[in-house]
Design a protein around this motif. Structure first.
Motif, PDB file in Angstrom:
ATOM      1  N   UNK A 189     -16.604   7.230 -14.091  1.00 24.33           N
ATOM      2  CA  UNK A 189     -15.746   7.745 -15.154  1.00 24.33           C
ATOM      3  C   UNK A 189     -14.430   6.982 -15.146  1.00 24.33           C
ATOM      4  N   UNK A 190     -13.814   6.842 -16.323  1.00 24.65           N
ATOM      5  CA  UNK A 190     -12.517   6.165 -16.376  1.00 24.65           C
ATOM      6  C   UNK A 190     -11.426   6.992 -15.703  1.00 24.65           C
ATOM      7  N   UNK A 191     -11.693   8.262 -15.452  1.00 22.50           N
ATOM      8  CA  UNK A 191     -10.721   9.086 -14.729  1.00 22.50           C
ATOM      9  C   UNK A 191     -10.624   8.673 -13.264  1.00 22.50           C
ATOM     10  N   UNK A 192     -11.674   8.021 -12.758  1.00 19.51           N
ATOM     11  CA  UNK A 192     -11.645   7.503 -11.394  1.00 19.51           C
ATOM     12  C   UNK A 192     -10.860   6.198 -11.389  1.00 19.51           C
ATOM     13  N   UNK A 193      -9.966   6.060 -10.460  1.00 24.06           N
ATOM     14  CA  UNK A 193      -9.168   4.835 -10.393  1.00 24.06           C
ATOM     15  C   UNK A 193      -9.903   3.740  -9.622  1.00 24.06           C
ATOM     16  N   UNK A 194      -9.744   2.518 -10.117  1.00 23.27           N
ATOM     17  CA  UNK A 194     -10.287   1.340  -9.428  1.00 23.27           C
ATOM     18  C   UNK A 194      -9.289   0.210  -9.626  1.00 23.27           C
ATOM     19  N   UNK A 195      -8.835  -0.394  -8.531  1.00 20.92           N
ATOM     20  CA  UNK A 195      -7.796  -1.422  -8.632  1.00 20.92           C
ATOM     21  C   UNK A 195      -8.394  -2.732  -9.131  1.00 20.92           C
ATOM     22  N   UNK A 196      -7.825  -3.247 -10.216  1.00 28.52           N
ATOM     23  CA  UNK A 196      -8.335  -4.457 -10.859  1.00 28.52           C
ATOM     24  C   UNK A 196      -7.432  -5.664 -10.609  1.00 28.52           C
ATOM     25  N   UNK A 197      -6.413  -5.483  -9.759  1.00 33.58           N
ATOM     26  CA  UNK A 197      -5.466  -6.557  -9.510  1.00 33.58           C
ATOM     27  C   UNK A 197      -5.921  -7.502  -8.411  1.00 33.58           C
ATOM     28  N   UNK A 198      -5.276  -8.661  -8.366  1.00 34.23           N
ATOM     29  CA  UNK A 198      -5.598  -9.666  -7.352  1.00 34.23           C
ATOM     30  C   UNK A 198      -4.818  -9.404  -6.064  1.00 34.23           C
ATOM     31  N   UNK A 199      -5.354  -9.934  -4.980  1.00 32.09           N
ATOM     32  CA  UNK A 199      -4.729  -9.750  -3.672  1.00 32.09           C
ATOM     33  C   UNK A 199      -3.380 -10.459  -3.610  1.00 32.09           C
ATOM     34  N   UNK A 200      -2.442  -9.800  -2.958  1.00 37.46           N
ATOM     35  CA  UNK A 200      -1.101 -10.332  -2.761  1.00 37.46           C
ATOM     36  C   UNK A 200      -0.676 -10.045  -1.327  1.00 37.46           C
ATOM     37  N   UNK A 201       0.349 -10.730  -0.824  1.00 33.79           N
ATOM     38  CA  UNK A 201       0.853 -10.402   0.515  1.00 33.79           C
ATOM     39  C   UNK A 201       1.225  -8.925   0.604  1.00 33.79           C
ATOM     40  N   UNK A 202       0.988  -8.325   1.759  1.00 34.39           N
ATOM     41  CA  UNK A 202       1.214  -6.886   1.909  1.00 34.39           C
ATOM     42  C   UNK A 202       2.652  -6.492   1.605  1.00 34.39           C
ATOM     43  N   UNK A 203       3.611  -7.367   1.895  1.00 34.86           N
ATOM     44  CA  UNK A 203       4.999  -7.028   1.609  1.00 34.86           C
ATOM     45  C   UNK A 203       5.235  -6.911   0.106  1.00 34.86           C
ATOM     46  N   UNK A 204       4.557  -7.747  -0.677  1.00 36.77           N
ATOM     47  CA  UNK A 204       4.680  -7.633  -2.130  1.00 36.77           C
ATOM     48  C   UNK A 204       4.112  -6.304  -2.615  1.00 36.77           C
ATOM     49  N   UNK A 205       2.980  -5.900  -2.049  1.00 33.92           N
ATOM     50  CA  UNK A 205       2.428  -4.590  -2.389  1.00 33.92           C
ATOM     51  C   UNK A 205       3.417  -3.488  -2.014  1.00 33.92           C
ATOM     52  N   UNK A 206       3.974  -3.571  -0.810  1.00 39.86           N
ATOM     53  CA  UNK A 206       4.898  -2.533  -0.341  1.00 39.86           C
ATOM     54  C   UNK A 206       6.114  -2.432  -1.255  1.00 39.86           C
ATOM     55  N   UNK A 207       6.650  -3.571  -1.666  1.00 42.40           N
ATOM     56  CA  UNK A 207       7.811  -3.562  -2.563  1.00 42.40           C
ATOM     57  C   UNK A 207       7.465  -2.899  -3.893  1.00 42.40           C
ATOM     58  N   UNK A 208       6.275  -3.207  -4.413  1.00 39.42           N
ATOM     59  CA  UNK A 208       5.857  -2.622  -5.693  1.00 39.42           C
ATOM     60  C   UNK A 208       5.623  -1.119  -5.560  1.00 39.42           C
ATOM     61  N   UNK A 209       5.005  -0.692  -4.460  1.00 38.73           N
ATOM     62  CA  UNK A 209       4.787   0.741  -4.246  1.00 38.73           C
ATOM     63  C   UNK A 209       6.120   1.487  -4.193  1.00 38.73           C
ATOM     64  N   UNK A 210       7.070   0.935  -3.473  1.00 37.76           N
ATOM     65  CA  UNK A 210       8.383   1.576  -3.364  1.00 37.76           C
ATOM     66  C   UNK A 210       9.086   1.639  -4.716  1.00 37.76           C
ATOM     67  N   UNK A 211       8.894   0.605  -5.510  1.00 35.58           N
ATOM     68  CA  UNK A 211       9.481   0.589  -6.850  1.00 35.58           C
ATOM     69  C   UNK A 211       8.953   1.764  -7.672  1.00 35.58           C
ATOM     70  N   UNK A 212       7.651   1.991  -7.620  1.00 33.37           N
ATOM     71  CA  UNK A 212       7.056   3.100  -8.371  1.00 33.37           C
ATOM     72  C   UNK A 212       7.494   4.450  -7.809  1.00 33.37           C
TER      73      UNK A 212
END
Length: 225
Positions: free
Chosen positions: A149-172
């Motif tokens: 179902x589209x209600x289930x989340x699935x990440x469609x983004x490309x891999x990035x350094x973990x620090x970039x992910x962490x910065x983006x998570x904190x931003x949200x």
């Protein structure tokens, strides 16, 4: 966008997709502007009239002029060639709303803006009716995806350094209250619908606030090709 049928459910779909555009404006300046309309439609054969909501989207030419860049129409642009700062936020936003119907390489539901010559492109998303946030009855995930179902989340983004992910998570996480307030005060939707959307987005915030959940559901699910 105009509702395809004159039912309250379809009017709500239009309103929810409009709201997605407004939420992305919170996330990024590189976003489409939209305007909500109260539309009266008249059947030219029978004279029947009906009123509904619709919205118009900023033309791409005006978008690029406003942002001071040029539209990059070349397909097969690799996501890693995009501006990482903006790409990461866009990809995580798509995860937040449960949207996987987009592609940088195919320019599918994505406009690429080149802010200056030879600079990394910035992706600007649009067309969110296949998202779990909107939850249109006709929206189905692609068969090759591990969700039903589209209600289930699935990440469609490309891999990035973990620090970039962490910065983006904190931003949200820092924008959580603003995002939820925008949904809560969107009075065009009934209270029940707004409560459901708050629950859906809070589920996302619960994931990115947990080191374990964001690693197992996002970081380790990122795309490499």
């Amino acid at each position: 966008m105009v509702p395809c049928q004159n039912f309250s459910r379809h009017k709500e779909l239009v309103l929810k997709e409009y709201l997605v555009y407004k939420l992305y404006q919170i996330i990024s300046l590189y976003s489409y502007r939209v305007r909500l309309l109260r539309l009266k439609m008249v059947d030219k054969y029978y004279g029947n009239q009906t009123t509904s909501y619709a919205f118009v989207i900023e033309p791409v030419e005006i978008l690029s002029r406003r942002l001071g860049g040029e539209v990059r129409d070349a397909k097969n642009t690799h996501p890693n060639a995009c501006n990482s700062y903006n790409y990461n936020r866009m990809a995580i936003f798509q995860y937040m709303i449960g949207h996987i119907d987009w592609s940088i390489k195919a320019l599918h539901n994505i406009t690429l803006i080149e802010p200056e010559p030879y600079a990394p492109s910035i992706p600007v998303p649009f067309d969110f009716d296949f998202s779990g946030f909107v939850d249109a009855p006709y929206a189905l995930p692609a068969e090759h995806l591990p969700i039903k179902s589209v209600k289930e989340r699935h990440f469609n983004g490309y891999c990035k350094p973990e620090q970039q992910f962490a910065d983006a998570f904190n931003y949200f996480l820092n924008l959580k209250d603003t995002i939820n307030y925008t949904i809560t005060t969107f009075y065009y939707l009934p209270q029940k619908q707004r409560n459901e959307l708050i629950w859906y987005t809070n589920e996302f915030f619960d994931i990115i606030a947990s080191d374990t959940k964001r690693k197992t559901r996002i970081i380790t699910k990122c795309r490499t090709h």
